[in-house]
Scaffold this motif. Structure first.
Motif, PDB file in Angstrom:
ATOM      1  N   ARG A 134       7.999   2.966  41.501  1.00  0.00           N
ATOM      2  CA  ARG A 134       7.438   2.537  42.786  1.00  0.00           C
ATOM      3  C   ARG A 134       8.464   1.751  43.597  1.00  0.00           C
ATOM      4  NH1 ARG A 134       1.863   0.333  40.540  1.00  0.00           N
ATOM      5  NH2 ARG A 134       1.753  -0.729  42.562  1.00  0.00           N
TER       6      ARG A 134
ATOM      7  N   TYR B 205      10.827   4.275  45.048  1.00  0.00           N
ATOM      8  CA  TYR B 205      10.185   4.911  46.201  1.00  0.00           C
ATOM      9  C   TYR B 205      10.310   4.038  47.442  1.00  0.00           C
ATOM     10  CZ  TYR B 205       6.382   7.058  48.928  1.00  0.00           C
ATOM     11  OH  TYR B 205       5.638   7.665  49.902  1.00  0.00           O
TER      12      TYR B 205
ATOM     13  N   ARG C 170      12.525   4.908  50.799  1.00  0.00           N
ATOM     14  CA  ARG C 170      11.891   4.963  52.123  1.00  0.00           C
ATOM     15  C   ARG C 170      12.630   4.065  53.092  1.00  0.00           C
ATOM     16  NH1 ARG C 170       5.387   5.556  51.954  1.00  0.00           N
ATOM     17  NH2 ARG C 170       5.801   5.494  54.173  1.00  0.00           N
TER      18      ARG C 170
ATOM     19  N   PHE D 155      12.982   9.701  38.909  1.00  0.00           N
ATOM     20  CA  PHE D 155      12.141   9.601  40.109  1.00  0.00           C
ATOM     21  C   PHE D 155      11.652  10.984  40.557  1.00  0.00           C
ATOM     22  CE2 PHE D 155      11.588   9.512  44.751  1.00  0.00           C
ATOM     23  CZ  PHE D 155      10.576   8.566  44.831  1.00  0.00           C
TER      24      PHE D 155
ATOM     25  N   VAL E 254       7.836  12.103  41.008  1.00  0.00           N
ATOM     26  CA  VAL E 254       7.246  12.711  42.209  1.00  0.00           C
ATOM     27  C   VAL E 254       6.507  13.997  41.831  1.00  0.00           C
ATOM     28  CG1 VAL E 254       7.779  13.856  44.411  1.00  0.00           C
ATOM     29  CG2 VAL E 254       8.886  11.690  43.831  1.00  0.00           C
TER      30      VAL E 254
ATOM     31  N   HIS F 165       4.509  10.980  55.437  1.00  0.00           N
ATOM     32  CA  HIS F 165       5.581  10.621  54.507  1.00  0.00           C
ATOM     33  C   HIS F 165       6.937  11.147  54.957  1.00  0.00           C
ATOM     34  CE1 HIS F 165       2.672   8.966  51.757  1.00  0.00           C
ATOM     35  NE2 HIS F 165       1.946  10.056  51.911  1.00  0.00           N
TER      36      HIS F 165
ATOM     37  N   LEU G 172       9.877   9.782  53.098  1.00  0.00           N
ATOM     38  CA  LEU G 172      10.117  10.383  51.780  1.00  0.00           C
ATOM     39  C   LEU G 172      10.770  11.756  51.946  1.00  0.00           C
ATOM     40  CD1 LEU G 172       9.804  10.146  48.697  1.00  0.00           C
ATOM     41  CD2 LEU G 172       7.609  11.328  48.912  1.00  0.00           C
TER      42      LEU G 172
END
Lengths: 199, 199
Positions: A18, A21, A25, A62, A66, A100, A103
């Protein structure tokens, strides 16, 4: 993918994913450092390196994470009607990404590095195979049930993923409504190719 | 895009663009330096900086150069029959790239940097607008001539570019026959959407 799912915070891997992430971002892939991930994690870089020895290994984990999240969300699609199930899958592949973009930006940066990084390349290949397997399965079920025309499920799955990947790239690179355009294009393609014998 | 077109070697801009192309093919975008371009050019970095003050300005000029080359190749499409012209345009957007995977790799790296670099973003936007304009024009001509169904040319052009961009991304990121799959997908889409009322 939700920002802060209600999961146990006691799993360091989950917490680091997390944090990765959030760092991706905020900073993008090119400016991502273990230090920045550690800052999001709220611990030292040593605490990260205890779990992942290199940044690339962390990012490979990661990408697995995802895909895992995507698999979880697919399992929530409970309908077994082939036409409806295909629509919902396409929604998840395209519409769900609308919030997103950051992302998508980081993922496109990582995708562009696939030719140089085997660990990335393997993951993207696996992700693509998994999603195509889902699409092929529902297409084959639709053919079996007489709801879809007798197409080659492998080709149609690849065609739909071409539209999905085109949308994801265009959403990052260009202005405009790339995801909505692609969703419409996928519908037109499905109607033409799979439902051609329907009334 | 040919490696060594027979052009005058007296134009330094043209020579620098060709050196940039070779350096990009060999090293990729992430490892591209003005020194490496200068090595391909056979002169000093100062000789490059005399024409382009920064690497980003040089790469912006390179994107203009690539678009220029694409425009030149489009002008060679002489047929005015809408269906045939559309097929040839799609060939140029997809099939012609089969021998240029290394250029596609470098272009995807640059595309992934568009959110961070205005000079790149502007060029990709312009390129996309130009190609969509070509597609829209031939679609509108086909509708006018009664050869195509009465579609929205803007949407169909965006749909085809979604397929094209998906293929270009997949060709770089994944194994397999992404360009050929996309060419077939584009044909299926054109047949379904533009030729739906044809015999």
């Amino acid at each position: 993918m939700a920002d802060s799912p209600d999961r146990s915070d006691s799993d360091p891997d989950e917490e680091i994913m997390r944090a990765t992430y959030r760092a991706l971002r905020e900073h993008g892939y090119a400016d991502l450092t273990v230090k920045r991930i550690a800052d999001e994690y709220g611990k030292s870089t040593a605490a990260i390196h205890y779990h992942y020895d290199t940044k690339d290994n962390l990012l490979a984990a990661f990408l697995d994470y995802v895909l895992g999240r995507f698999k979880d969300s697919v399992h929530e699609v409970e309908t077994t009607d082939p036409e409806q199930r295909l629509e919902l899958l396409l929604d998840q592949l395209l519409v769900e990404l609308e919030d997103h973009r950051d992302l998508l930006i980081a993922m496109l940066e990582m995708r562009s590095q696939a030719p140089y990084k085997e660990t990335f390349s393997e993951r993207f290949q696996q992700n693509d195979e998994y999603v195509r397997y889902l699409l092929e399965t529902v297409i084959a079920q639709g053919i079996e049930a007489g709801a879809f025309a007798e197409v080659d499920p492998d080709h149609v799955a690849r065609a739909l993923m071409t539209i999905v990947d085109g949308a994801r790239t265009r959403e990052v690179v260009l202005e405009g409504d790339a995801l909505a355009t692609a969703r419409q294009t996928a519908d037109e393609y499905v109607t033409a190719v799979l439902l051609e014998d329907e009334p």
